[in-house]
Design a protein around this motif. Structure first.
Motif, PDB file in Angstrom:
ATOM      1  N   ALA A  50       0.811  -1.214   0.000  1.00 60.14           N
ATOM      2  CA  ALA A  50       0.000   0.000   0.000  1.00 60.14           C
ATOM      3  C   ALA A  50       0.848   1.270   0.000  1.00 60.14           C
ATOM      4  O   ALA A  50       0.706   2.111  -0.890  1.00 60.14           O
ATOM      5  N   TRP A  51       1.700   1.426   0.996  1.00 60.62           N
ATOM      6  CA  TRP A  51       2.473   2.668   1.093  1.00 60.62           C
ATOM      7  C   TRP A  51       3.444   2.861  -0.058  1.00 60.62           C
ATOM      8  O   TRP A  51       3.566   3.979  -0.583  1.00 60.62           O
ATOM      9  N   ILE A  54       1.323   4.163  -2.898  1.00 60.71           N
ATOM     10  CA  ILE A  54       0.868   5.528  -2.638  1.00 60.71           C
ATOM     11  C   ILE A  54       2.002   6.527  -2.864  1.00 60.71           C
ATOM     12  O   ILE A  54       1.835   7.540  -3.545  1.00 60.71           O
ATOM     13  N   GLY A  58       2.134   9.139  -5.964  1.00 56.60           N
ATOM     14  CA  GLY A  58       2.199  10.567  -5.665  1.00 56.60           C
ATOM     15  C   GLY A  58       3.437  11.212  -6.263  1.00 56.60           C
ATOM     16  O   GLY A  58       3.373  12.293  -6.856  1.00 56.60           O
ATOM     17  N   PHE A 105      -1.678   5.416  -7.020  1.00 58.64           N
ATOM     18  CA  PHE A 105      -2.109   6.012  -5.755  1.00 58.64           C
ATOM     19  C   PHE A 105      -3.435   5.395  -5.296  1.00 58.64           C
ATOM     20  O   PHE A 105      -3.582   5.012  -4.132  1.00 58.64           O
ATOM     21  N   GLY A 108      -2.979   1.813  -4.158  1.00 55.17           N
ATOM     22  CA  GLY A 108      -2.371   1.803  -2.826  1.00 55.17           C
ATOM     23  C   GLY A 108      -3.378   2.124  -1.737  1.00 55.17           C
ATOM     24  O   GLY A 108      -3.405   1.472  -0.690  1.00 55.17           O
ATOM     25  N   LEU A 109      -4.231   3.111  -1.977  1.00 59.01           N
ATOM     26  CA  LEU A 109      -5.270   3.447  -0.991  1.00 59.01           C
ATOM     27  C   LEU A 109      -6.248   2.288  -0.806  1.00 59.01           C
ATOM     28  O   LEU A 109      -6.688   2.012   0.315  1.00 59.01           O
ATOM     29  N   LEU A 112      -4.465  -0.177   1.342  1.00 61.64           N
ATOM     30  CA  LEU A 112      -4.287   0.357   2.694  1.00 61.64           C
ATOM     31  C   LEU A 112      -5.576   0.260   3.504  1.00 61.64           C
ATOM     32  O   LEU A 112      -5.561  -0.099   4.678  1.00 61.64           O
TER      33      LEU A 112
END
Length: 158
Positions: A50-51, A54, A58, A105, A108-109, A112
């Motif tokens: 996830a991170w 993200i 980004g 992104f 990933g969200l 998460l």
């Protein structure tokens, strides 16, 4: 019997609270709960991605916009197209790095938050963007930049 306005009706308030019961955080969270059928759709074992997704998404979006501003004589606003074909930076590897970054992104969200609805949104986003790029943006770029863009399309992946 005197009628109490709906906004002041004590039955709408929790005891000792000035917040209407239908506006509590618990109720708002219930609104975004997923149907039981969708629970567990995402694999918790993928949460470690996830991170990185993200951050990478980004970074790719910011880098792409900064490259457009620097080399494309644009303000970075979607309504202000570039005046020059940009083929450096992230545009040397991807024709649409801003969209690719947005997709990473969103994925990933989704991982998460373990949200199947956000995963569905990310998939629909990618499909929608692909259609917009094929039907609107690429033909406009061919009209604006001519053979330079056609050569760029042959060399760089979407």
């Amino acid at each position: 019997m005197k009628r109490v306005p709906r906004a002041l009706n004590p039955r709408l308030f929790k005891t000792g609270s000035a917040v209407p019961a239908h506006r509590t955080i618990k109720h708002q969270l219930q609104l975004v709960d997923h149907p039981p059928l969708l629970h567990g759709l995402l694999l918790p074992g993928l949460a470690f991605l996830a991170w990185p997704l993200i951050v990478l998404g980004g970074f790719l979006m910011v880098w792409a916009v900064a490259t457009l501003i620097r080399y494309g004589d644009a303000s970075g606003a979607p309504v202000d197209p570039t005046t020059q074909l940009v083929t450096v930076g992230p545009y040397a590897r991807l024709r649409n790095p801003i969209y690719a970054g947005g997709a990473l992104f969103l994925l990933g969200l989704a991982l998460l938050t373990n949200s199947p609805s956000l995963l569905l949104y990310a998939i629909l986003f990618m499909i929608g963007i692909d259609l917009v790029v094929r039907m609107i943006e690429e033909p406009a770029a061919v009209r604006r930049f001519g053979d330079d863009y056609n050569n760029y399309k042959c060399e760089v992946a979407r």
